[in-house]
Design a protein around this motif. Structure first.
Motif, mmCIF file in Angstrom:
data_model
loop_
_atom_site.group_PDB
_atom_site.id
_atom_site.type_symbol
_atom_site.label_atom_id
_atom_site.label_comp_id
_atom_site.label_asym_id
_atom_site.label_seq_id
_atom_site.Cartn_x
_atom_site.Cartn_y
_atom_site.Cartn_z
ATOM 1 N N HIS A 286 2.559 1.733 -3.770
ATOM 2 C CA HIS A 286 1.243 2.174 -4.693
ATOM 3 C C HIS A 286 0.068 2.430 -4.085
ATOM 4 N N PRO A 287 -0.045 3.489 -3.502
ATOM 5 C CA PRO A 287 -1.201 3.854 -2.735
ATOM 6 C C PRO A 287 -2.569 3.823 -3.441
ATOM 7 N N ASP A 288 -2.492 4.305 -4.821
ATOM 8 C CA ASP A 288 -3.725 4.251 -5.772
ATOM 9 C C ASP A 288 -3.916 2.961 -6.628
ATOM 10 N N ASN A 289 -2.884 2.099 -6.450
ATOM 11 C CA ASN A 289 -3.005 0.990 -7.266
ATOM 12 C C ASN A 289 -3.113 -0.372 -6.169
ATOM 13 N N GLU A 290 -4.275 -0.670 -5.767
ATOM 14 C CA GLU A 290 -4.809 -1.787 -5.010
ATOM 15 C C GLU A 290 -3.895 -3.012 -5.343
ATOM 16 N N ALA B 274 0.770 -1.239 0.182
ATOM 17 C CA ALA B 274 -0.020 0.085 -0.098
ATOM 18 C C ALA B 274 0.937 1.136 -0.090
ATOM 19 N N GLN B 275 2.079 1.254 0.844
ATOM 20 C CA GLN B 275 2.883 2.399 0.713
ATOM 21 C C GLN B 275 3.451 2.456 -0.698
#
Length: 116
Positions: free
Chosen positions: A72-76, A69-70
């Motif tokens: 790629h915050p917008d890439n789940e 998550a750190q």
């Protein structure tokens, strides 16, 4: 693949249109001698067996998910698309055929002559 959630049991409830997930526990009264042996073996050395079979504990899985998550915050799912320099598609060209003034009916008649 190191993404998603590992489930012990996954079912499908068509009426509610969802996938319930239930935790499953071993049956101590199992009729199989081998099954009871494996259960005892697991109780005696769970850490060793988890390492042998590549299983992770819940906290380790949560830590791994936090790291992704750190990054790629917008890439789940952590999916990355890269250009590999593949073939480039060219625009189709229109071919022009010289019919020497013949009509479509004349061309169809000549084609029928060739096939017979």
């Amino acid at each position: 693949l190191t993404f998603g959630t590992v489930s012990n049991f996954l079912g499908y409830d068509a009426l509610g249109d969802f996938f319930p997930s239930y935790g499953m526990s071993p049956n101590p009264d199992c009729g199989s001698r081998q099954c009871r042996k494996w259960q005892q073996e697991w109780k005696e050395r769970p850490q060793e067996l988890m390492q042998r079979y590549g299983l992770k504990q819940e906290e380790t899985q949560q830590n791994d998910a936090a790291e992704v998550a750190q990054l790629h915050p917008d890439n789940e799912w952590g999916i990355v698309c890269e250009d590999e320099g593949g073939p480039v598609m060219e625009e189709p060209t229109q071919e022009v055929v010289d019919t020497k003034g013949a009509s479509v009916a004349d061309l169809m008649a000549s084609l029928k002559k060739l096939s017979s």
